[in-house]
Design a protein around this motif. Structure first.
Motif, PDB file in Angstrom:
ATOM      1  N   MET A   1       0.826  -1.214   0.000  1.00 22.35           N
ATOM      2  CA  MET A   1       0.000   0.000   0.000  1.00 22.35           C
ATOM      3  C   MET A   1       0.859   1.261   0.000  1.00 22.35           C
ATOM      4  O   MET A   1       0.562   2.232  -0.678  1.00 22.35           O
ATOM      5  CB  MET A   1      -0.935  -0.011   1.205  1.00 22.35           C
ATOM      6  N   LYS A   2       1.972   1.261   0.761  1.00 25.39           N
ATOM      7  CA  LYS A   2       2.809   2.455   0.822  1.00 25.39           C
ATOM      8  C   LYS A   2       3.418   2.777  -0.537  1.00 25.39           C
ATOM      9  O   LYS A   2       3.604   3.944  -0.879  1.00 25.39           O
ATOM     10  CB  LYS A   2       3.900   2.283   1.887  1.00 25.39           C
ATOM     11  N   SER A   3       3.750   1.744  -1.333  1.00 31.75           N
ATOM     12  CA  SER A   3       4.270   1.999  -2.679  1.00 31.75           C
ATOM     13  C   SER A   3       3.241   2.734  -3.518  1.00 31.75           C
ATOM     14  O   SER A   3       3.567   3.666  -4.259  1.00 31.75           O
ATOM     15  CB  SER A   3       4.649   0.672  -3.347  1.00 31.75           C
ATOM     16  N   LEU A   4       1.997   2.334  -3.384  1.00 33.41           N
ATOM     17  CA  LEU A   4       0.905   2.979  -4.111  1.00 33.41           C
ATOM     18  C   LEU A   4       0.852   4.472  -3.809  1.00 33.41           C
ATOM     19  O   LEU A   4       0.646   5.298  -4.705  1.00 33.41           O
ATOM     20  CB  LEU A   4      -0.410   2.297  -3.725  1.00 33.41           C
ATOM     21  N   PHE A   5       1.074   4.844  -2.555  1.00 35.07           N
ATOM     22  CA  PHE A   5       0.953   6.243  -2.158  1.00 35.07           C
ATOM     23  C   PHE A   5       2.134   7.098  -2.604  1.00 35.07           C
ATOM     24  O   PHE A   5       2.128   8.310  -2.413  1.00 35.07           O
ATOM     25  CB  PHE A   5       0.750   6.345  -0.642  1.00 35.07           C
TER      26      PHE A   5
ATOM     27  N   LEU B   1      -2.317   3.810   7.131  1.00 35.30           N
ATOM     28  CA  LEU B   1      -2.178   3.197   8.445  1.00 35.30           C
ATOM     29  C   LEU B   1      -3.496   2.520   8.787  1.00 35.30           C
ATOM     30  O   LEU B   1      -4.562   2.958   8.349  1.00 35.30           O
ATOM     31  CB  LEU B   1      -1.860   4.288   9.472  1.00 35.30           C
ATOM     32  N   ASP B   2      -3.422   1.447   9.588  1.00 37.11           N
ATOM     33  CA  ASP B   2      -4.674   0.825  10.009  1.00 37.11           C
ATOM     34  C   ASP B   2      -5.419   1.721  10.989  1.00 37.11           C
ATOM     35  O   ASP B   2      -6.605   1.995  10.829  1.00 37.11           O
ATOM     36  CB  ASP B   2      -4.424  -0.568  10.600  1.00 37.11           C
ATOM     37  N   SER B   3      -4.729   2.220  12.030  1.00 39.19           N
ATOM     38  CA  SER B   3      -5.381   3.037  13.050  1.00 39.19           C
ATOM     39  C   SER B   3      -4.370   3.984  13.678  1.00 39.19           C
ATOM     40  O   SER B   3      -3.344   3.542  14.210  1.00 39.19           O
ATOM     41  CB  SER B   3      -5.992   2.141  14.134  1.00 39.19           C
TER      42      SER B   3
ATOM     43  N   TYR C   1      -7.232   2.652   7.056  1.00 40.20           N
ATOM     44  CA  TYR C   1      -8.086   1.589   6.527  1.00 40.20           C
ATOM     45  C   TYR C   1      -8.766   0.746   7.600  1.00 40.20           C
ATOM     46  O   TYR C   1      -9.550  -0.141   7.273  1.00 40.20           O
ATOM     47  CB  TYR C   1      -7.314   0.688   5.556  1.00 40.20           C
ATOM     48  N   GLN C   2      -8.483   1.021   8.872  1.00 37.97           N
ATOM     49  CA  GLN C   2      -9.230   0.361   9.936  1.00 37.97           C
ATOM     50  C   GLN C   2      -9.610   1.367  11.014  1.00 37.97           C
ATOM     51  O   GLN C   2      -9.587   1.070  12.204  1.00 37.97           O
ATOM     52  CB  GLN C   2      -8.423  -0.793  10.543  1.00 37.97           C
ATOM     53  N   GLY C   3      -9.962   2.575  10.578  1.00 39.71           N
ATOM     54  CA  GLY C   3     -10.387   3.590  11.529  1.00 39.71           C
ATOM     55  C   GLY C   3     -11.661   3.161  12.235  1.00 39.71           C
ATOM     56  O   GLY C   3     -12.538   2.537  11.639  1.00 39.71           O
TER      57      GLY C   3
ATOM     58  N   ARG D   1     -17.547   0.872  15.262  1.00 38.14           N
ATOM     59  CA  ARG D   1     -17.980   1.255  13.917  1.00 38.14           C
ATOM     60  C   ARG D   1     -16.772   1.635  13.064  1.00 38.14           C
ATOM     61  O   ARG D   1     -15.845   2.289  13.516  1.00 38.14           O
ATOM     62  CB  ARG D   1     -18.956   2.436  13.986  1.00 38.14           C
ATOM     63  N   VAL D   2     -16.810   1.241  11.792  1.00 37.27           N
ATOM     64  CA  VAL D   2     -15.706   1.530  10.874  1.00 37.27           C
ATOM     65  C   VAL D   2     -15.853   2.941  10.327  1.00 37.27           C
ATOM     66  O   VAL D   2     -16.960   3.396  10.027  1.00 37.27           O
ATOM     67  CB  VAL D   2     -15.692   0.510   9.716  1.00 37.27           C
ATOM     68  N   TRP D   3     -14.725   3.666  10.216  1.00 37.67           N
ATOM     69  CA  TRP D   3     -14.726   5.030   9.679  1.00 37.67           C
ATOM     70  C   TRP D   3     -13.625   5.111   8.630  1.00 37.67           C
ATOM     71  O   TRP D   3     -12.449   4.988   8.942  1.00 37.67           O
ATOM     72  CB  TRP D   3     -14.483   6.031  10.801  1.00 37.67           C
ATOM     73  N   ARG D   4     -14.016   5.290   7.362  1.00 34.55           N
ATOM     74  CA  ARG D   4     -13.048   5.390   6.269  1.00 34.55           C
ATOM     75  C   ARG D   4     -13.361   6.618   5.429  1.00 34.55           C
ATOM     76  O   ARG D   4     -14.512   7.028   5.321  1.00 34.55           O
ATOM     77  CB  ARG D   4     -13.108   4.157   5.368  1.00 34.55           C
TER      78      ARG D   4
END
Length: 321
Positions: free
Chosen positions: A1-5, A90-92, A116-118, A124-127
């Motif tokens: 994922m970091k490469s993507l960014f 980051l996940d959280s 991605y896991q806020g 509850r999930v927050w994205r």
């Protein structure tokens, strides 16, 4: 994922860039660039793709800048700063700052372009799309009264309202126990977590999710973003600096019981459900009550249909109207 960014800082909104040019800058192949663009679009980044011309952002994106944020922190906060980090993904952020284990008196701060896991209350999930909203957490170890620890989400709410009202002059309000509202639409939320013994310098993590440019998907209630009510461009770096500085000020203030009282009184000025009829969701029961502010412990005071008043805490209920 970091490469993507790695792709995101290279994209521009004022001109197209070819896949070849981007691939050369990144040291990857054109198919890799195309795949990354597809993934970015799936995450919610609005990228125009035109054959023969390349790629262009639909709107300008301002990335979080660690050096600028550090320079904007108050001298008092910089003096107790354990770590300040900006993550691409980051996940959280709450999990990350708690793992930094600040020493007593120290603060750790982390913000992420994409989380991605806020989480919110009750798991509850927050994205939200990358580089569009504000996702930031702080962790501190301070000698705080128990009342301050248990009312932390209210205290953090006051800090956030102060910052947004002073920076943008928008009528941000608070809904007990941890939501930010503009009129009857949710602007953001606060998640507080405590790690360790409350009597022995526990780590208090405070996570904030704020809708800046857009509203996250999957919400089960009306929502609003700052961009919906504030004309012109919004600078997430400026907002983050203002909010974190205010958080530092209020958590210094609540080191005494008098400070806690003052902050709870100020919270009442921003209370958007006071004297409104609300639904109290407890376990499997729903009860219609009238909200009557908060008590000295930061618990919600409600009045039942027969006139009885009682207090409830955030672990017991969810409030809707």
């Amino acid at each position: 994922m970091k490469s993507l960014f790695r792709l995101l800082p290279l994209l521009r909104h004022d001109q197209f860039q070819s896949g070849t040019a981007l691939a050369d800058s990144l040291g990857v192949t054109r198919p890799t660039v195309a795949a990354w663009v597809t993934q970015m679009r799936e995450l919610g980044v609005d990228i125009h793709v035109v054959k023969g011309r390349g790629y262009r952002l639909a709107e300008p994106i301002s990335l979080l800048d660690r050096e600028r944020i550090f320079a904007g922190l108050s001298a008092s906060l910089r003096s107790v700063l354990h770590v300040l980090d900006i993550q691409t993904d980051l996940d959280s952020t709450n999990r990350w700052v708690m793992e930094q284990k600040p020493a007593p008196g120290q603060w750790s701060i982390c913000a992420a372009e994409y989380q991605y896991q806020g989480r919110g209350r009750r798991g509850r999930v927050w994205r939200s799309p990358p580089a569009s909203n504000l996702m930031v957490s702080i962790a501190l170890r301070a000698d705080l009264p128990s009342r301050a620890l248990y009312a932390a989400s209210l205290v953090a709410g006051v800090a956030t309202v102060r910052a947004l009202r002073s920076q943008l002059s928008v009528p941000v309000a608070l809904k007990w126990p941890n939501d930010l509202y503009i009129e009857d639409a949710k602007l953001g939320g606060i998640l507080c977590e405590l790690q360790g013994n409350p009597q022995d310098h526990p780590v208090l993590a405070i996570g904030l999710g704020l809708n800046v440019s857009c509203k996250p998907d999957g919400l089960d209630q009306p929502a609003v973003a700052l961009a919906d009510v504030v004309p012109g461009s919004l600078d997430r770096n400026t907002l983050l600096i203002a909010i974190v500085n205010q958080l530092y000020d209020v958590f210094v203030q609540v080191q005494t019981d008098r400070g806690v009282n003052e902050l709870l009184e100020e919270w009442g000025q921003y209370d958007c459900i006071r004297n409104r009829t609300v639904r109290l969701l407890r376990a499997q029961r729903t009860e219609t009550v009238v909200a009557r502010g908060v008590d000295d412990a930061g618990q919600l005071v409600v009045e039942s249909a027969d006139g009885e008043r009682f207090s409830v805490n955030g672990g017991e209920v969810s409030v809707r109207w």
